[in-house]
Design a protein around this motif. Structure first.
Motif, short mmCIF file in Angstrom:
data_model
loop_
_atom_site.label_atom_id
_atom_site.label_comp_id
_atom_site.label_asym_id
_atom_site.label_seq_id
_atom_site.Cartn_x
_atom_site.Cartn_y
_atom_site.Cartn_z
N GLY A 150 -14.01 -5.18 8.16
CA GLY A 150 -14.00 -5.40 6.07
C GLY A 150 -12.00 -5.32 5.97
O GLY A 150 -11.47 -5.85 7.01
N HIS A 151 -12.14 -5.56 4.78
CA HIS A 151 -10.54 -5.92 4.28
C HIS A 151 -9.66 -4.71 3.99
O HIS A 151 -10.69 -3.57 3.79
N ALA A 152 -8.87 -4.45 3.95
CA ALA A 152 -8.26 -3.33 3.54
C ALA A 152 -7.10 -4.00 2.13
O ALA A 152 -6.40 -4.80 1.74
N ALA A 153 -6.78 -2.86 1.55
CA ALA A 153 -5.76 -2.81 0.47
C ALA A 153 -5.17 -1.82 0.62
O ALA A 153 -5.69 -0.16 0.74
N GLU A 154 -3.59 -1.64 0.14
CA GLU A 154 -2.63 0.23 -0.25
C GLU A 154 -2.42 -0.15 -1.37
O GLU A 154 -3.00 -1.06 -2.63
N VAL A 155 -3.08 0.93 -2.29
CA VAL A 155 -3.00 1.55 -3.90
C VAL A 155 -1.92 2.56 -3.84
O VAL A 155 -2.19 3.73 -2.47
N LEU A 156 -0.92 3.03 -4.64
CA LEU A 156 -0.43 4.08 -4.53
C LEU A 156 0.22 4.16 -6.29
O LEU A 156 -0.02 3.93 -7.48
N GLY A 157 -0.72 5.77 -6.13
CA GLY A 157 -0.78 6.47 -7.36
C GLY A 157 0.42 7.05 -6.99
O GLY A 157 0.75 7.81 -6.56
N ALA A 158 -0.68 8.16 -8.56
CA ALA A 158 0.40 9.40 -8.56
C ALA A 158 -0.74 10.24 -9.61
O ALA A 158 -1.24 10.11 -9.53
N ASP A 159 -0.62 12.38 -9.53
CA ASP A 159 -1.11 12.84 -9.93
C ASP A 159 -0.83 13.13 -12.00
O ASP A 159 -0.51 11.96 -11.84
N ARG A 160 -1.07 14.02 -12.34
CA ARG A 160 -1.06 13.98 -14.03
C ARG A 160 -0.49 15.50 -14.67
O ARG A 160 -1.13 16.35 -13.89
N ALA A 182 -13.36 -2.82 3.50
CA ALA A 182 -14.58 -3.56 2.25
C ALA A 182 -14.32 -5.00 2.41
O ALA A 182 -13.85 -5.56 3.30
N PRO A 183 -15.46 -5.20 1.55
CA PRO A 183 -16.14 -6.75 1.68
C PRO A 183 -14.98 -7.93 1.39
O PRO A 183 -15.17 -9.39 1.98
N ASP A 184 -14.46 -7.48 0.58
CA ASP A 184 -13.21 -8.48 0.33
C ASP A 184 -12.01 -7.30 -0.87
O ASP A 184 -11.73 -6.29 -0.36
N ARG A 185 -10.80 -8.39 -0.04
CA ARG A 185 -9.17 -7.40 0.21
C ARG A 185 -9.21 -6.46 -2.12
O ARG A 185 -8.83 -5.61 -2.40
N ALA A 186 -10.37 -7.56 -3.19
CA ALA A 186 -10.19 -7.36 -4.54
C ALA A 186 -11.24 -5.79 -4.51
O ALA A 186 -10.77 -4.55 -5.39
N VAL A 187 -12.15 -6.21 -3.77
CA VAL A 187 -13.26 -4.66 -4.02
C VAL A 187 -12.26 -3.07 -2.64
O VAL A 187 -11.81 -2.60 -3.83
N LEU A 199 7.18 -15.17 -4.26
CA LEU A 199 7.06 -14.14 -4.72
C LEU A 199 5.88 -13.71 -5.11
O LEU A 199 5.09 -12.00 -5.12
N ASP A 200 5.34 -14.71 -5.29
CA ASP A 200 3.41 -14.46 -4.80
C ASP A 200 2.95 -13.02 -4.61
O ASP A 200 2.53 -12.43 -4.59
N GLU A 201 3.20 -13.50 -2.93
CA GLU A 201 3.35 -13.17 -1.74
C GLU A 201 3.90 -12.25 -2.23
O GLU A 201 2.45 -10.49 -1.68
N ALA A 202 4.72 -11.50 -2.20
CA ALA A 202 5.34 -10.22 -1.99
C ALA A 202 4.26 -9.18 -3.42
O ALA A 202 4.77 -8.33 -2.87
N ILE A 203 4.80 -9.66 -4.52
CA ILE A 203 4.28 -9.09 -5.78
C ILE A 203 2.68 -8.56 -5.49
O ILE A 203 2.36 -7.88 -5.65
N GLU A 204 1.71 -9.68 -5.04
CA GLU A 204 -0.16 -9.41 -4.04
C GLU A 204 0.17 -7.91 -3.67
O GLU A 204 -0.16 -7.14 -3.66
#
Lengths: 440, 440
Positions: free
Chosen positions: A417-427, A294-299, A222-227
């Motif tokens: 470098g490291h990668a991450a996906e972010v999902l957001g939305a308009d306003r 990115a230098p790390d996933r958090a960035v 679960l921790d891994e999936a949430i991350e």
């Protein structure tokens, strides 16, 4: 990327698809009830739904992830105790009142758990409480205790859909996702349309599986999936006080290979996370940000969140306006404020596959502008229509018409470098209307 | 608290008051010009204003504060060089195009400075460029060079008001504040209505004084004044790429006592900072957050910013809805995410003087709810009216009708702790309309 790319012609077609997702795994039953009450803090009548998610037999295989908000709700405080307990046999969920910082909140939650336990033949500490709704109001626990036998009488082992509907607040449609794995299944439901930037968590998510996966592995999975899912989404940057992700295993079917289980759980979580954003309050466009180099996933994630939470970029997307300078501004704001040691001349930005920035210079022309507008329009879920009273904007959606997103790529230029996906939305206007007077 | 508490019955009354503020200190002249141009990135005609702020004689007494955004505009890059130069004799300002990450941006800015220098008898590096407007577009430097003689011919030593008007973009009205100190004055003007969370800075601010204050003291005084003013405001959390605060002293009059000068500068900066928020894009309510009892000043400010930047709280305030649970959520989100070691049971929250939270419990009842609604309504600058086309919301304001704010107090409970004031704003339909299609 999402595991599906669906489009729905109508709410009926969406509902039929939800029903295919909603078959309960072995060993679970679901029942709901609803009732009227009047919050003591305001003198206006209101309505609450109660939901029971029950196991045929209590299980020691469960995992919880809880909000990091420093004003946690009473259900979160109770859940922290339950987490180290021996077994869970049921979850009792209510909408409308989140039971946060209200006098006697923990005691009220415990009274509801005890009543649910009496109805189901469980000890009070085998029942987990979960609440969502207005912060600061008292839980109407006496009315809830009265309504519980009705929810228990409604328990059925076929479909999770009644629960997915009963836990909704400002959600436009229920959210159900499933993955078949080994001889069993993982089925998840989610609630949440506002106060969404889980960390963890800003919503209620319940994941049910019949697979025989032990507690330790369940928690790690679960921790891994949430991350890889809920931690990468934001609707409005507000991490809620209340919400939780719960994973329950009935252990009715043999465990699949560990990698297969984790992969299936990750898929269900990612799909539900995207559902949460797509059904976010007033959302017209989903933004999918792939940040790499990115230098790390958090960035990588923080840069993605900085763009997704930029009010100016959100509004531009809402208007199908490729005001890509605001995208650049949001990245530059974060990098500057955080003092990140990046070489900005190596940053590369794309939108809908079009190169926007390279070598520190914007790459814009009228033909590209037109292609960007087309990309934005294709990702639009709906356009605002003038409301009848001139002020009250309501989303016309009863189902997600498609799963397209505004596709953004930001390469921060760090080799390897490291990668991450972010999902957001308009306003949108619909968000303002929803939240300028949510409680009435 | 602001140094004034004004109310204006009409735009004419506001204008008359602005004129009393706008008398130029000795040794300065102001001139403006405007012209049409077509950005090469989009094929739509547009209009630009040019502003010259000129000293009668170049001065070595000047101070600059520049944005921390990691994609700084070309004027910022040029200003970094000018900062260590011997003298400044003029500032040349344009609106509409911010000259950020556009090909040849620094060279274009230098060409405009050189042309301004020719018109004014100054060396190119005695002219400071400043730009605000769309990010990514190229500066129309040839057209600007053509327009410069007109601006130079318009130079006059009486009023700064033409400059305060010419630097506006989405501002609804010009912003001018002054303080008389010793035998002279400090007069400031500001531009900026969106992309406002200076750090530093998200706007253009020009502060002119005739007092004989030397460079080192001027810079120290400006840093101190900014810390207590512009660093404490936010409209939409977006720190811009472009903007700057410039303080120029003509040294035409003898210096006052150091404390008196600093106090006057601080007052002008605080008043302008509040003006920026009050005239923020779509702002209906100004939020004034007094955060105290914090382990340090940075934490106090960050907690205030977390509330002021919470979309959900912003929307509730917009609807005059005392949804104070969202206030609590925003504080708890920040404290939890930052891992601050605070005892949340010691936190005390008030709004409009009403106690909302103490000992970890909300203190709400229907009578208090009504008083909170009254407080919100009293602080409202205007209410949205249904727009003619059903979608395009435009603020009806041409002047700030009053200087009342939604008053919030958050005591974080650390004995002998630190405090900070943050000014923020609500979020409205007018903001969405403004920013969904700003460029057209």
């Amino acid at each position: 990327m999402p595991s599906t790319s669906l489009a729905f012609a109508s709410a009926e077609a969406h509902r039929a698809w939800l029903e295919t997702q909603a078959a309960l795994p072995a060993g679970f039953r679901v029942g709901t009830a609803s009732f009227a009450f009047t919050p003591v803090e305001v003198s206006k009548p209101s309505k609450m739904n109660l939901t029971l998610l029950a196991l045929d037999r209590p299980t020691d295989a469960f995992a919880l992830a809880l909000t990091t908000n420093a004003f946690p709700g009473a259900p979160i405080l109770v859940a922290r105790q339950r987490r180290e307990g021996a077994r869970l046999g049921a979850v009792v969920v209510n909408n409308k009142v989140s039971n946060v910082c209200a006098p006697g909140g923990v005691e009220a939650a415990e009274r509801v758990c005890a009543a649910a336990g009496r109805a189901l033949g469980l000890a009070p500490d085998e029942v987990l409480p979960a609440s969502t709704g207005v912060i600061g109001w008292r839980l109407p626990d006496a009315a809830m205790v009265q309504a519980l036998p009705g929810a228990a009488a409604a328990l059925q082992p076929r479909s999770v859909l009644p629960a997915a509907e009963a836990i909704m607040t400002t959600d436009l449609y229920p959210k159900v996702r499933r993955a078949e794995v080994g001889g069993g299944a993982i089925v998840g439901i989610a609630k949440g349309a506002g106060m969404i930037e889980p960390n963890l968590a800003t919503m209620l998510v319940f994941l049910l599986t019949d697979l025989d996966v032990a507690r330790d592995e369940l928690r790690a999975a679960l921790d891994e999936a949430i991350e890889g899912s809920f931690h990468g989404i934001t609707v409005d940057s507000d991490t809620s006080t209340s919400d939780m992700v719960v994973l329950l295993a009935s252990r009715a079917r043999p465990a699949p290979a560990r990698a297969a289980f984790r992969d299936a759980l990750r898929r269900v979580c990612r799909d539900l996370a995207e559902d949460l954003v797509r059904n976010g309050e007033g959302v017209h466009h989903v933004l999918r940000l792939q940040v790499s180099g990115a230098p790390d996933r958090a960035v990588a994630r923080a840069v993605g969140k900085a763009v997704a939470n930029s009010p100016l970029f959100q509004c531009a997307v809402n208007g199908n306006d490729p005001n890509v300078g605001r995208l650049l501004c949001a990245i530059g704001k974060h990098v500057g404020a955080a003092g990140l040691p990046l070489d900005m001349s190596r940053v590369r930005i794309r939108m809908g596959g079009e190169l926007l920035l390279e070598g520190g210079l914007m790459q814009l022309d009228p033909a590209k502008e037109e292609r960007l507008v087309r990309h934005l329009r294709a990702a639009e879920l709906y356009a605002s229509a003038p409301p009848a009273d001139g002020l009250t904007f309501r989303p016309p959606l009863r189902h997600p018409p498609h799963e397209r997103s505004v596709e953004l790529e930001v390469d921060l230029g760090v080799p390897g470098g490291h990668a991450a996906e972010v999902l957001g939305a308009d306003r949108s206007h619909e968000y303002i209307t929803e939240n300028a007077d949510y409680r009435s």
